[in-house]
Write a protein that holds these residues in place. Structure first.
Motif, PDB file in Angstrom:
ATOM      1  N   GLN A 147      52.465  44.708  39.518  1.00 48.78           N
ATOM      2  CA  GLN A 147      53.765  44.196  39.946  1.00 48.78           C
ATOM      3  C   GLN A 147      53.634  42.851  40.655  1.00 48.78           C
ATOM      4  O   GLN A 147      54.462  41.954  40.468  1.00 48.78           O
ATOM      5  CB  GLN A 147      54.461  45.210  40.853  1.00 48.78           C
ATOM      6  N   LEU A 148      52.583  42.690  41.463  1.00 47.35           N
ATOM      7  CA  LEU A 148      52.381  41.409  42.144  1.00 47.35           C
ATOM      8  C   LEU A 148      52.084  40.294  41.139  1.00 47.35           C
ATOM      9  O   LEU A 148      52.563  39.162  41.291  1.00 47.35           O
ATOM     10  CB  LEU A 148      51.242  41.527  43.157  1.00 47.35           C
ATOM     11  N   ARG A 149      51.305  40.596  40.098  1.00 46.68           N
ATOM     12  CA  ARG A 149      51.027  39.580  39.061  1.00 46.68           C
ATOM     13  C   ARG A 149      52.304  39.198  38.326  1.00 46.68           C
ATOM     14  O   ARG A 149      52.512  38.020  37.979  1.00 46.68           O
ATOM     15  CB  ARG A 149      49.982  40.100  38.075  1.00 46.68           C
ATOM     16  N   ALA A 150      53.179  40.186  38.082  1.00 45.58           N
ATOM     17  CA  ALA A 150      54.444  39.885  37.404  1.00 45.58           C
ATOM     18  C   ALA A 150      55.350  39.022  38.286  1.00 45.58           C
ATOM     19  O   ALA A 150      56.075  38.154  37.792  1.00 45.58           O
ATOM     20  CB  ALA A 150      55.158  41.192  37.033  1.00 45.58           C
ATOM     21  N   MET A 151      55.306  39.252  39.586  1.00 42.13           N
ATOM     22  CA  MET A 151      56.122  38.477  40.512  1.00 42.13           C
ATOM     23  C   MET A 151      55.577  37.068  40.716  1.00 42.13           C
ATOM     24  O   MET A 151      56.336  36.140  40.996  1.00 42.13           O
ATOM     25  CB  MET A 151      56.180  39.193  41.874  1.00 42.13           C
ATOM     26  N   HIS A 152      54.246  36.920  40.566  1.00 44.53           N
ATOM     27  CA  HIS A 152      53.592  35.636  40.843  1.00 44.53           C
ATOM     28  C   HIS A 152      52.663  35.286  39.677  1.00 44.53           C
ATOM     29  O   HIS A 152      51.439  35.422  39.787  1.00 44.53           O
ATOM     30  CB  HIS A 152      52.810  35.698  42.156  1.00 44.53           C
ATOM     31  N   PRO A 153      53.236  34.874  38.560  1.00 43.71           N
ATOM     32  CA  PRO A 153      52.419  34.568  37.366  1.00 43.71           C
ATOM     33  C   PRO A 153      51.347  33.531  37.680  1.00 43.71           C
ATOM     34  O   PRO A 153      51.581  32.567  38.403  1.00 43.71           O
ATOM     35  CB  PRO A 153      53.451  34.020  36.369  1.00 43.71           C
ATOM     36  N   GLY A 154      50.179  33.778  37.126  1.00 44.58           N
ATOM     37  CA  GLY A 154      49.080  32.839  37.307  1.00 44.58           C
ATOM     38  C   GLY A 154      48.233  33.102  38.534  1.00 44.58           C
ATOM     39  O   GLY A 154      47.149  32.518  38.668  1.00 44.58           O
ATOM     40  N   ARG A 155      48.702  33.957  39.450  1.00 41.85           N
ATOM     41  CA  ARG A 155      47.907  34.267  40.623  1.00 41.85           C
ATOM     42  C   ARG A 155      46.780  35.236  40.251  1.00 41.85           C
ATOM     43  O   ARG A 155      46.944  36.113  39.406  1.00 41.85           O
ATOM     44  CB  ARG A 155      48.772  34.897  41.724  1.00 41.85           C
ATOM     45  N   ASP A 156      45.657  35.069  40.906  1.00 41.70           N
ATOM     46  CA  ASP A 156      44.464  35.882  40.655  1.00 41.70           C
ATOM     47  C   ASP A 156      44.535  37.135  41.530  1.00 41.70           C
ATOM     48  O   ASP A 156      44.085  37.130  42.677  1.00 41.70           O
ATOM     49  CB  ASP A 156      43.216  35.046  40.970  1.00 41.70           C
ATOM     50  N   ILE A 157      45.114  38.213  40.987  1.00 43.77           N
ATOM     51  CA  ILE A 157      45.325  39.450  41.742  1.00 43.77           C
ATOM     52  C   ILE A 157      44.768  40.613  40.926  1.00 43.77           C
ATOM     53  O   ILE A 157      45.314  40.942  39.856  1.00 43.77           O
ATOM     54  CB  ILE A 157      46.821  39.682  42.022  1.00 43.77           C
ATOM     55  N   VAL A 158      43.695  41.221  41.385  1.00 44.02           N
ATOM     56  CA  VAL A 158      43.087  42.336  40.653  1.00 44.02           C
ATOM     57  C   VAL A 158      42.627  43.411  41.642  1.00 44.02           C
ATOM     58  O   VAL A 158      42.533  43.171  42.847  1.00 44.02           O
ATOM     59  CB  VAL A 158      41.891  41.885  39.788  1.00 44.02           C
ATOM     60  N   THR A 159      42.325  44.591  41.103  1.00 44.74           N
ATOM     61  CA  THR A 159      41.807  45.684  41.917  1.00 44.74           C
ATOM     62  C   THR A 159      40.295  45.792  41.714  1.00 44.74           C
ATOM     63  O   THR A 159      39.780  45.465  40.644  1.00 44.74           O
ATOM     64  CB  THR A 159      42.465  47.025  41.560  1.00 44.74           C
ATOM     65  N   VAL A 160      39.616  46.292  42.727  1.00 37.58           N
ATOM     66  CA  VAL A 160      38.152  46.421  42.702  1.00 37.58           C
ATOM     67  C   VAL A 160      37.774  47.695  43.448  1.00 37.58           C
ATOM     68  O   VAL A 160      38.324  47.968  44.518  1.00 37.58           O
ATOM     69  CB  VAL A 160      37.465  45.212  43.399  1.00 37.58           C
ATOM     70  N   ARG A 161      36.860  48.459  42.882  1.00 38.78           N
ATOM     71  CA  ARG A 161      36.391  49.654  43.608  1.00 38.78           C
ATOM     72  C   ARG A 161      35.517  49.262  44.786  1.00 38.78           C
ATOM     73  O   ARG A 161      35.669  49.761  45.898  1.00 38.78           O
ATOM     74  CB  ARG A 161      35.616  50.584  42.671  1.00 38.78           C
ATOM     75  N   HIS A 162      34.559  48.383  44.524  1.00 38.79           N
ATOM     76  CA  HIS A 162      33.633  47.929  45.565  1.00 38.79           C
ATOM     77  C   HIS A 162      33.321  46.472  45.263  1.00 38.79           C
ATOM     78  O   HIS A 162      32.731  46.161  44.231  1.00 38.79           O
ATOM     79  CB  HIS A 162      32.356  48.779  45.537  1.00 38.79           C
TER      80      HIS A 162
END
Length: 287
Positions: free
Chosen positions: A140-155
């Motif tokens: 949802q954050l990527r959809a709100m802010h196209p082009g931003r580097d937003i990802v999930t990471v376990r560690h």
């Protein structure tokens, strides 16, 4: 002119709990008697008002520290409350937890300067298992802010201008006795550093763990051909104390909230800024 970058790290916001972080203007949806969508905004609890006041002040302080320099954002786990502990939920609709979590993180993007955001996987019972909450919030954050580097990471093992920062949600306890506070952090960091050195790798300069809702910081030095230094931090929370937490912490009476900002200048750690505070939960009476 030298380079300067900052990393803001916080955790344990537990969106969806009445004791977790929630904006005062978040919009949720219901239906009226004819099935039409109706917007509603839940009233903040007293604890949420306290948390939001300090959260917004901490964001302002982080931006002031950045002073126009690039700022990286790391949420170090437990974005949402999950379904396992439902007694203090804002609503029973699980998607509302995602909506609140997105609103919490989105406030950072109201200003320019965020280069990237990393959402670290938290406790399975709080994130609907398999990092479901983290993935949904990031999308949802990527959809709100196209082009931003937003990802999930376990560690995560992040290199920021040559400085290694190791981030994961679970780690050592700050300690259960005042005179033993920090012992487990030092043991943990020393073991991690030795593991890396035995593998021929450079130990991380900063190790960040969360989960225990209490700010603690220790510094460990390992001497050999070089002196290796690691700062290990346990972040506080943006969440109040419920009955389960009181039981798990053996009636801890101090509740803290806040974040840390790691300042890196010319490829070296300059400072860890702790934007934290604590309040005493005991009710004082003279009888």
């Amino acid at each position: 002119m030298g380079s300067r970058r900052l990393v803001a790290i916080f955790s344990d916001t537990h969106a969806g709990s009445r004791l977790g972080l929630m904006p005062p203007d978040v919009v949720l949806w219901d239906e009226d008697e004819e099935g039409n969508p109706v917007a509603w905004t839940p009233k903040q609890s007293a604890v949420q008002e306290w948390l939001w006041r300090h959260y917004t002040a901490d964001m302002d302080a982080a931006w002031m520290l950045a002073d126009g320099d690039p700022l990286l954002l790391v949420h170090n786990g437990d974005l949402t409350q999950g379904r396992k502990y439902p007694t203090e939920l804002v609503s029973t609709r699980e998607s509302d937890q995602i909506t609140i979590a997105v609103a919490n993180i989105a406030r950072w993007f109201d200003r320019r300067g965020i280069q990237a955001a990393r959402l670290i996987h938290g406790t399975g019972s709080h994130g609907f298992n398999e990092a479901t909450a983290d993935q949904l919030v990031a999308a949802q954050l990527r959809a709100m802010h196209p082009g931003r580097d937003i990802v999930t990471v376990r560690h995560g093992l992040f290199t920021v201008d040559g400085v290694l920062i190791d981030c994961a949600h679970h780690g050592p306890s700050p300690g259960i006795r005042q005179w033993t506070n920090g012992n487990q952090l030092r043991y943990y960091a020393t073991s991690l550093m030795n593991d890396e050195l035995l593998r021929g790798r450079v130990p991380p300069r900063v190790v960040v763990r969360s989960h225990y809702h209490t700010y603690t910081r220790e510094t460990v030095r390992v001497h050999g051909e070089h002196e290796w230094v690691t700062d290990i931090i346990v972040t506080p929370a943006y969440c109040g104390m419920n009955e389960y937490a009181s039981q798990a912490t053996r009636s801890a009476y101090l509740i803290s909230c806040g974040l840390v900002v790691i300042e890196i200048v010319d490829g070296a750690l300059r400072e860890v800024h702790a934007l934290t505070r604590a309040v005493d939960l005991r009710r004082e009476e003279t009888l």
